[in-house]
Design an enzyme around this catalytic site. Structure first.
Site, PDB file in Angstrom:
ATOM      1  N   CYS A 124      -1.421  -2.643   0.935  1.00 28.89           N
ATOM      2  CA  CYS A 124      -1.556  -4.076   1.250  1.00 28.89           C
ATOM      3  C   CYS A 124      -1.656  -4.330   2.748  1.00 28.89           C
ATOM      4  O   CYS A 124      -1.989  -5.439   3.161  1.00 28.89           O
ATOM      5  CB  CYS A 124      -0.382  -4.860   0.670  1.00 28.89           C
ATOM      6  SG  CYS A 124      -0.232  -4.682  -1.101  1.00 28.89           S
ATOM      7  N   HIS A 264       2.081 -11.349   4.271  1.00 23.89           N
ATOM      8  CA  HIS A 264       1.543 -10.789   3.029  1.00 23.89           C
ATOM      9  C   HIS A 264       2.137 -11.551   1.850  1.00 23.89           C
ATOM     10  O   HIS A 264       3.332 -11.873   1.843  1.00 23.89           O
ATOM     11  CB  HIS A 264       1.904  -9.297   2.951  1.00 23.89           C
ATOM     12  CG  HIS A 264       1.527  -8.674   1.640  1.00 23.89           C
ATOM     13  ND1 HIS A 264       0.298  -8.878   1.043  1.00 23.89           N
ATOM     14  CD2 HIS A 264       2.224  -7.864   0.795  1.00 23.89           C
ATOM     15  CE1 HIS A 264       0.256  -8.215  -0.099  1.00 23.89           C
ATOM     16  NE2 HIS A 264       1.409  -7.593  -0.271  1.00 23.89           N
ATOM     17  N   ASN A 294      -0.703 -11.519  -5.826  1.00 24.05           N
ATOM     18  CA  ASN A 294      -0.758 -10.482  -4.784  1.00 24.05           C
ATOM     19  C   ASN A 294      -2.144  -9.835  -4.795  1.00 24.05           C
ATOM     20  O   ASN A 294      -2.465  -9.057  -5.687  1.00 24.05           O
ATOM     21  CB  ASN A 294       0.336  -9.442  -5.047  1.00 24.05           C
ATOM     22  CG  ASN A 294       0.373  -8.351  -3.981  1.00 24.05           C
ATOM     23  OD1 ASN A 294      -0.539  -8.239  -3.154  1.00 24.05           O
ATOM     24  ND2 ASN A 294       1.416  -7.554  -3.997  1.00 24.05           N
TER      25      ASN A 294
HETATM   26  O1  UT7 Z   1       2.519  -5.837  -2.160  1.00 21.29           O
HETATM   27  C1  UT7 Z   1       3.246  -4.660  -2.053  1.00 21.29           C
HETATM   28  C2  UT7 Z   1       4.667  -4.902  -1.971  1.00 21.29           C
HETATM   29  N1  UT7 Z   1       5.204  -5.410  -3.220  1.00 21.29           N
HETATM   30  C3  UT7 Z   1       6.453  -5.816  -3.236  1.00 21.29           C
HETATM   31  O2  UT7 Z   1       7.078  -5.794  -2.220  1.00 21.29           O
HETATM   32  C4  UT7 Z   1       7.050  -6.272  -4.549  1.00 21.29           C
HETATM   33  C5  UT7 Z   1       8.546  -6.280  -4.400  1.00 21.29           C
HETATM   34  N2  UT7 Z   1       9.281  -6.529  -5.647  1.00 21.29           N
HETATM   35  C6  UT7 Z   1       9.306  -7.726  -6.283  1.00 21.29           C
HETATM   36  O3  UT7 Z   1       8.612  -8.653  -5.909  1.00 21.29           O
HETATM   37  C7  UT7 Z   1      10.301  -7.908  -7.401  1.00 21.29           C
HETATM   38  O4  UT7 Z   1      11.195  -6.826  -7.407  1.00 21.29           O
HETATM   39  C8  UT7 Z   1       9.619  -8.031  -8.804  1.00 21.29           C
HETATM   40  C9  UT7 Z   1       8.912  -9.373  -8.932  1.00 21.29           C
HETATM   41  C10 UT7 Z   1       8.653  -6.907  -9.042  1.00 21.29           C
HETATM   42  C11 UT7 Z   1      10.687  -7.986  -9.899  1.00 21.29           C
HETATM   43  O5  UT7 Z   1      11.639  -9.006  -9.701  1.00 21.29           O
HETATM   44  P1  UT7 Z   1      13.205  -8.674  -9.794  1.00 21.29           P
HETATM   45  O6  UT7 Z   1      13.915  -9.939  -9.609  1.00 21.29           O
HETATM   46  O7  UT7 Z   1      13.469  -7.572  -8.805  1.00 21.29           O
HETATM   47  O8  UT7 Z   1      13.350  -8.211 -11.281  1.00 21.29           O
HETATM   48  P2  UT7 Z   1      13.917  -6.834 -11.836  1.00 21.29           P
HETATM   49  O9  UT7 Z   1      12.908  -5.754 -11.661  1.00 21.29           O
HETATM   50  O10 UT7 Z   1      15.290  -6.594 -11.309  1.00 21.29           O
HETATM   51  O11 UT7 Z   1      14.069  -7.167 -13.361  1.00 21.29           O
HETATM   52  C12 UT7 Z   1      15.020  -8.142 -13.828  1.00 21.29           C
HETATM   53  C13 UT7 Z   1      14.837  -8.278 -15.302  1.00 21.29           C
HETATM   54  C14 UT7 Z   1      14.790  -6.952 -16.068  1.00 21.29           C
HETATM   55  O12 UT7 Z   1      15.404  -7.130 -17.324  1.00 21.29           O
HETATM   56  P3  UT7 Z   1      16.931  -6.651 -17.571  1.00 21.29           P
HETATM   57  O13 UT7 Z   1      16.929  -5.188 -17.273  1.00 21.29           O
HETATM   58  O14 UT7 Z   1      17.757  -7.430 -16.578  1.00 21.29           O
HETATM   59  O15 UT7 Z   1      17.169  -7.007 -18.981  1.00 21.29           O
HETATM   60  C15 UT7 Z   1      13.320  -6.722 -16.265  1.00 21.29           C
HETATM   61  O16 UT7 Z   1      13.048  -5.927 -17.405  1.00 21.29           O
HETATM   62  O17 UT7 Z   1      13.594  -8.928 -15.571  1.00 21.29           O
HETATM   63  C16 UT7 Z   1      12.842  -8.142 -16.489  1.00 21.29           C
HETATM   64  N3  UT7 Z   1      11.427  -8.332 -16.186  1.00 21.29           N
HETATM   65  C17 UT7 Z   1      10.709  -9.315 -16.731  1.00 21.29           C
HETATM   66  N4  UT7 Z   1      11.019 -10.279 -17.606  1.00 21.29           N
HETATM   67  C18 UT7 Z   1      10.051 -11.140 -17.936  1.00 21.29           C
HETATM   68  C19 UT7 Z   1      10.653  -7.593 -15.339  1.00 21.29           C
HETATM   69  N5  UT7 Z   1       9.419  -8.106 -15.337  1.00 21.29           N
HETATM   70  C20 UT7 Z   1       9.417  -9.171 -16.178  1.00 21.29           C
HETATM   71  C21 UT7 Z   1       8.441 -10.093 -16.584  1.00 21.29           C
HETATM   72  N6  UT7 Z   1       8.804 -11.058 -17.463  1.00 21.29           N
HETATM   73  N7  UT7 Z   1       7.181 -10.053 -16.114  1.00 21.29           N
END
Ligand code: UT7
Length: 339
Positions: A124, A264, A294
């Site tokens: 990115c 970004h 993104n």
């Molecule tokens: O461009 C390059 C750089 N990119 C980045 O820097 C991205 C950085 N990361 C992020 O933006 C975030 O970490 C994400 C948006 C990818 C994820 O958000 P999060 O708040 O960190 O969620 P998480 O991965 O901790 O997941 C929380 C929960 C999980 O369920 P449990 O284990 O708590 O039951 C996931 O399975 O949310 C669940 N989950 C979803 N639920 C509904 C993950 N994706 C989804 C989804 N819809 N799309």
């Protein structure tokens, strides 16, 4: 490291045109609810994204075509001829072909026959890496008029069964036209960094020379993006902040001097985290992630073009650009807007 203009650097770089191009098809969070186990509420709350644009080969929305259309708009704003361009650099990880480069394909579309073209792979951060190289070429006097593009079709490497990534990724292109000036305005500095030790936080599954098609089952060749979102999230805020502070310090500027930050667009919560750690009010953080998701290398040039066309950037404004992506890579630049 304070800014000390080099005695060799009689030229500086200014941005004289911006452009962007988004594919026609809009994929909403509601549409995604039919594809994976997700909800509009989760995506909006955790990322700020409401919809994104996804390209189609049927509409001729190839990487080359998106990049060409964005470039034409930037060239029109710059008021130059395609023949004036002597350098084309594109940041992308999703070129139409492994080779030739997207830059050479765009050169052909534009008939910019005087240019030299090549691509940069920096996730990115690709656009800011490309901007940095072009800025140095102009400062050295080897280029006078450069076209810098950020383009990606992340939909082509998205695993549409993986809800943790498919809701984030999108397609688009942005471009800027640069020219050489003897005025002390324009791109004040660029800063680039990487840490290959952390590559496993964000990568595409093996493909290309690592896993030649001839030896493998075609099904296994599907070229997917994989991401450790949680670890990346913290790293993103830290890297975006540190490289932004490096640029401020280098130019002897403080956060309060900055009129607009164009970061970004990976996650609205990351943009808010960056605002907090730079002590810059949220109103000065440009965000269009709600509409575009993104778009990888394209995110900063699309946002810069939107902000420019919305009249949010005025002559003499200080604009801070900061990016972060696969590699890991991160980069920044400070512009003193000259138009
Ligand atoms: O461009 C390059 C750089 N990119 C980045 O820097 C991205 C950085 N990361 C992020 O933006 C975030 O970490 C994400 C948006 C990818 C994820 O958000 P999060 O708040 O960190 O969620 P998480 O991965 O901790 O997941 C929380 C929960 C999980 O369920 P449990 O284990 O708590 O039951 C996931 O399975 O949310 C669940 N989950 C979803 N639920 C509904 C993950 N994706 C989804 C989804 N819809 N799309």
């Amino acid at each position: 490291m304070e800014r000390k203009p080099s005695i060799h650097s009689m030229y500086q770089t200014q941005i004289i045109g911006t452009g962007s191009c988004l594919p026609k098809r809009v994929l909403t969070n509601k549409d995604l609810e039919d594809i994976v186990d997700t909800s509009d509420k989760w995506i909006t709350r955790r990322t700020g994204i409401k919809e994104r644009h996804i390209s189609s080969n049927n509409e001729n929305e190839t990487t080359t075509e998106l990049a060409t259309q964005a470039s034409l708009k930037a060239i029109e704003m710059a008021g130059i001829e395609n023949q004036d361009i002597d350098l084309i650099i594109t940041g992308t990880v999703t070129s139409d072909r492994q080779f030739p480069s997207t830059s050479c394909m765009v050169q052909d579309s534009l008939k910019a026959t005087r240019a030299a073209g090549f691509d940069v792979s920096a996730g990115c951060s690709g656009f800011l890496y490309a901007l940095s190289i072009a800025d140095n070429a102009i400062r050295c006097g080897t280029s006078k008029t450069a076209l810098v593009i950020g383009v990606d079709r992340l939909s082509s490497i998205t695993n549409w069964l993986d809800r943790s990534t498919c809701v984030l990724l999108a397609d688009g292109a942005g471009a800027v036209v640069l020219n050489s000036t003897t005025e002390n305005q324009g791109i004040l500095s660029t800063h680039i960094r990487s840490d290959g030790a952390l590559w496993e936080l964000l990568y595409s599954s093996p493909g290309n020379s690592y896993s030649p098609k001839i030896l493998n089952d075609l099904d296994q060749m599907t070229y997917h993006l994989r991401m450790e979102g949680k670890r990346l999230f913290k790293k993103a805020i830290n890297c975006l902040t540190s490289i932004a502070k490096e640029a401020l310090q280098y130019n002897s500027l403080s956060s309060s001097d900055i009129n607009l930050v164009v970061p970004h667009q990976a996650n609205q919560r990351i943009i808010e985290g960056l605002a907090k750690s730079l002590a810059i009010p949220l109103e000065k953080m440009y965000s269009n992630i709600q509409l575009f998701g993104n778009t990888s290398s394209a995110s900063i040039p699309i946002a810069l073009d939107n902000a420019n066309r919305e009249g949010l950037i005025k002559k003499n404004d200080y604009v801070l650009l900061s990016s972060f992506g696969a590699g890991l890579t991160w980069a920044s630049s400070i512009l003193n807007w000259s138009r």
